[in-house]
Design a protein around this motif. Structure first.
Motif, PDB file in Angstrom:
ATOM      1  N   TRP A 168      89.500  35.866 -58.602  1.00  0.00           N
ATOM      2  CA  TRP A 168      90.698  35.058 -58.882  1.00  0.00           C
ATOM      3  C   TRP A 168      90.372  33.577 -58.729  1.00  0.00           C
ATOM      4  O   TRP A 168      91.202  32.788 -58.272  1.00  0.00           O
ATOM      5  CB  TRP A 168      91.843  35.470 -57.963  1.00  0.00           C
ATOM      6  CG  TRP A 168      92.498  36.736 -58.395  1.00  0.00           C
ATOM      7  CD1 TRP A 168      92.100  38.008 -58.111  1.00  0.00           C
ATOM      8  CD2 TRP A 168      93.672  36.867 -59.192  1.00  0.00           C
ATOM      9  NE1 TRP A 168      92.945  38.915 -58.687  1.00  0.00           N
ATOM     10  CE2 TRP A 168      93.931  38.234 -59.357  1.00  0.00           C
ATOM     11  CE3 TRP A 168      94.531  35.956 -59.786  1.00  0.00           C
ATOM     12  CZ2 TRP A 168      95.009  38.714 -60.095  1.00  0.00           C
ATOM     13  CZ3 TRP A 168      95.607  36.426 -60.514  1.00  0.00           C
ATOM     14  CH2 TRP A 168      95.835  37.788 -60.670  1.00  0.00           C
ATOM     15  N   GLN A 227      90.991  32.186 -55.351  1.00  0.00           N
ATOM     16  CA  GLN A 227      92.305  32.485 -54.792  1.00  0.00           C
ATOM     17  C   GLN A 227      92.427  33.940 -54.341  1.00  0.00           C
ATOM     18  O   GLN A 227      93.524  34.449 -54.174  1.00  0.00           O
ATOM     19  CB  GLN A 227      93.399  32.175 -55.812  1.00  0.00           C
ATOM     20  CG  GLN A 227      93.514  30.710 -56.161  1.00  0.00           C
ATOM     21  CD  GLN A 227      94.684  30.446 -57.066  1.00  0.00           C
ATOM     22  OE1 GLN A 227      94.768  31.022 -58.146  1.00  0.00           O
ATOM     23  NE2 GLN A 227      95.589  29.595 -56.623  1.00  0.00           N
ATOM     24  N   LEU A 238      94.635  34.548 -51.220  1.00  0.00           N
ATOM     25  CA  LEU A 238      96.054  34.388 -51.526  1.00  0.00           C
ATOM     26  C   LEU A 238      96.584  35.570 -52.334  1.00  0.00           C
ATOM     27  O   LEU A 238      97.672  36.081 -52.064  1.00  0.00           O
ATOM     28  CB  LEU A 238      96.285  33.076 -52.281  1.00  0.00           C
ATOM     29  CG  LEU A 238      97.719  32.725 -52.636  1.00  0.00           C
ATOM     30  CD1 LEU A 238      98.586  32.642 -51.384  1.00  0.00           C
ATOM     31  CD2 LEU A 238      97.763  31.414 -53.407  1.00  0.00           C
ATOM     32  N   ARG A 266      99.541  38.181 -51.297  1.00  0.00           N
ATOM     33  CA  ARG A 266     100.739  38.420 -52.130  1.00  0.00           C
ATOM     34  C   ARG A 266     100.912  39.922 -52.426  1.00  0.00           C
ATOM     35  O   ARG A 266     102.005  40.446 -52.316  1.00  0.00           O
ATOM     36  CB  ARG A 266     100.659  37.645 -53.446  1.00  0.00           C
ATOM     37  CG  ARG A 266     100.771  36.159 -53.297  1.00  0.00           C
ATOM     38  CD  ARG A 266     102.151  35.737 -52.800  1.00  0.00           C
ATOM     39  NE  ARG A 266     102.237  34.312 -52.687  1.00  0.00           N
ATOM     40  CZ  ARG A 266     102.018  33.614 -51.575  1.00  0.00           C
ATOM     41  NH1 ARG A 266     101.692  34.238 -50.469  1.00  0.00           N
ATOM     42  NH2 ARG A 266     102.112  32.309 -51.567  1.00  0.00           N
ATOM     43  N   TRP A 307     101.100  44.323 -60.809  1.00  0.00           N
ATOM     44  CA  TRP A 307     100.817  42.954 -60.401  1.00  0.00           C
ATOM     45  C   TRP A 307      99.375  42.491 -60.506  1.00  0.00           C
ATOM     46  O   TRP A 307      99.134  41.291 -60.661  1.00  0.00           O
ATOM     47  CB  TRP A 307     101.305  42.742 -58.970  1.00  0.00           C
ATOM     48  CG  TRP A 307     102.781  42.628 -58.933  1.00  0.00           C
ATOM     49  CD1 TRP A 307     103.673  43.584 -58.551  1.00  0.00           C
ATOM     50  CD2 TRP A 307     103.559  41.491 -59.321  1.00  0.00           C
ATOM     51  NE1 TRP A 307     104.956  43.112 -58.680  1.00  0.00           N
ATOM     52  CE2 TRP A 307     104.905  41.827 -59.146  1.00  0.00           C
ATOM     53  CE3 TRP A 307     103.228  40.223 -59.794  1.00  0.00           C
ATOM     54  CZ2 TRP A 307     105.945  40.933 -59.435  1.00  0.00           C
ATOM     55  CZ3 TRP A 307     104.251  39.332 -60.072  1.00  0.00           C
ATOM     56  CH2 TRP A 307     105.581  39.694 -59.900  1.00  0.00           C
ATOM     57  N   GLU A 323      98.792  36.727 -64.048  1.00  0.00           N
ATOM     58  CA  GLU A 323      98.245  35.411 -63.720  1.00  0.00           C
ATOM     59  C   GLU A 323      99.130  34.651 -62.733  1.00  0.00           C
ATOM     60  O   GLU A 323      98.648  33.794 -61.999  1.00  0.00           O
ATOM     61  CB  GLU A 323      98.063  34.587 -64.989  1.00  0.00           C
ATOM     62  CG  GLU A 323      96.980  35.119 -65.899  1.00  0.00           C
ATOM     63  CD  GLU A 323      96.824  34.278 -67.159  1.00  0.00           C
ATOM     64  OE1 GLU A 323      97.279  33.116 -67.181  1.00  0.00           O
ATOM     65  OE2 GLU A 323      96.239  34.800 -68.114  1.00  0.00           O
ATOM     66  N   SER A 324     100.416  34.959 -62.706  1.00  0.00           N
ATOM     67  CA  SER A 324     101.361  34.254 -61.829  1.00  0.00           C
ATOM     68  C   SER A 324     101.305  34.750 -60.383  1.00  0.00           C
ATOM     69  O   SER A 324     101.957  34.175 -59.512  1.00  0.00           O
ATOM     70  CB  SER A 324     102.789  34.425 -62.361  1.00  0.00           C
ATOM     71  OG  SER A 324     103.161  35.788 -62.349  1.00  0.00           O
ATOM     72  N   PRO A 346      99.283  34.489 -57.761  1.00  0.00           N
ATOM     73  CA  PRO A 346      99.056  33.571 -56.631  1.00  0.00           C
ATOM     74  C   PRO A 346     100.247  32.649 -56.354  1.00  0.00           C
ATOM     75  O   PRO A 346     100.393  32.137 -55.252  1.00  0.00           O
ATOM     76  CB  PRO A 346      97.837  32.745 -57.076  1.00  0.00           C
ATOM     77  CG  PRO A 346      97.192  33.532 -58.146  1.00  0.00           C
ATOM     78  CD  PRO A 346      98.280  34.319 -58.802  1.00  0.00           C
ATOM     79  N   ASP A 347     101.093  32.430 -57.341  1.00  0.00           N
ATOM     80  CA  ASP A 347     102.180  31.471 -57.214  1.00  0.00           C
ATOM     81  C   ASP A 347     103.540  32.103 -56.932  1.00  0.00           C
ATOM     82  O   ASP A 347     104.528  31.379 -56.770  1.00  0.00           O
ATOM     83  CB  ASP A 347     102.288  30.642 -58.503  1.00  0.00           C
ATOM     84  CG  ASP A 347     100.993  29.919 -58.817  1.00  0.00           C
ATOM     85  OD1 ASP A 347     100.399  29.360 -57.881  1.00  0.00           O
ATOM     86  OD2 ASP A 347     100.566  29.939 -59.988  1.00  0.00           O
ATOM     87  N   ILE A 348     103.609  33.420 -56.881  1.00  0.00           N
ATOM     88  CA  ILE A 348     104.899  34.082 -56.698  1.00  0.00           C
ATOM     89  C   ILE A 348     105.457  33.785 -55.308  1.00  0.00           C
ATOM     90  O   ILE A 348     104.720  33.743 -54.327  1.00  0.00           O
ATOM     91  CB  ILE A 348     104.795  35.600 -56.963  1.00  0.00           C
ATOM     92  CG1 ILE A 348     106.182  36.201 -57.061  1.00  0.00           C
ATOM     93  CG2 ILE A 348     103.953  36.283 -55.930  1.00  0.00           C
ATOM     94  CD1 ILE A 348     106.205  37.601 -57.615  1.00  0.00           C
ATOM     95  N   GLU A 349     106.747  33.554 -55.241  1.00  0.00           N
ATOM     96  CA  GLU A 349     107.432  33.238 -53.989  1.00  0.00           C
ATOM     97  C   GLU A 349     107.972  34.510 -53.340  1.00  0.00           C
ATOM     98  O   GLU A 349     108.242  35.503 -54.024  1.00  0.00           O
ATOM     99  CB  GLU A 349     108.589  32.274 -54.263  1.00  0.00           C
ATOM    100  CG  GLU A 349     108.174  30.958 -54.892  1.00  0.00           C
ATOM    101  CD  GLU A 349     107.421  30.058 -53.939  1.00  0.00           C
ATOM    102  OE1 GLU A 349     107.652  30.160 -52.719  1.00  0.00           O
ATOM    103  OE2 GLU A 349     106.594  29.260 -54.424  1.00  0.00           O
ATOM    104  N   ASP A 397     111.065  35.950 -54.940  1.00  0.00           N
ATOM    105  CA  ASP A 397     110.802  36.697 -56.170  1.00  0.00           C
ATOM    106  C   ASP A 397     110.230  38.078 -55.864  1.00  0.00           C
ATOM    107  O   ASP A 397     110.538  39.047 -56.560  1.00  0.00           O
ATOM    108  CB  ASP A 397     109.845  35.925 -57.073  1.00  0.00           C
ATOM    109  CG  ASP A 397     110.451  34.611 -57.547  1.00  0.00           C
ATOM    110  OD1 ASP A 397     111.675  34.574 -57.817  1.00  0.00           O
ATOM    111  OD2 ASP A 397     109.705  33.616 -57.628  1.00  0.00           O
TER     112      ASP A 397
END
Length: 94
Positions: free
Chosen positions: A20, A23, A26, A30, A62, A66-67, A69-72, A75
């Motif tokens: 990744w 990443q 991270l 996640r 999941w 691509e999203s 690493p950025d998921i909150e 969400d």
């Protein structure tokens, strides 16, 4: 029954998630947060097989996103709630 599912059997490490671009830690965090959230939100009397199948959806859904690493956390919670509320749709697709 929920207590028969060992959540630690599903958790991943950096080595498992693949490349990744630096990443990996991270991404592993996640994915593990998703596993824990889904498990925690599942009702205590959920059938063991159903919970295991829902947990299997985490990786399948999941790991290629691509999203990821950025998921909150919000969400993640919303996705897990949706999966549990609509489990028939996600588990019994033909």
């Amino acid at each position: 029954m929920k207590e028969f599912v060992v959540i630690h059997d599903f958790l991943v490490t950096e080595a498992i998630v693949g490349d990744w671009d630096g990443q990996e830690e991270l991404v592993a965090e996640r994915i593990n947060e998703i596993y824990h959230t889904l498990y925690d939100l599942a009702e205590e009397d959920i059938e063991t097989e159903v919970l295991m199948a829902l947990l299997a959806l985490v990786w399948d859904t999941w790991i290629g996103q691509e999203s990821l690493p950025d998921i909150e956390s919000e969400d993640i919670y919303d996705w897990c709630r949706h999966i549990l509320d609509n489990r028939e749709q996600h588990l019994y697709q033909e």
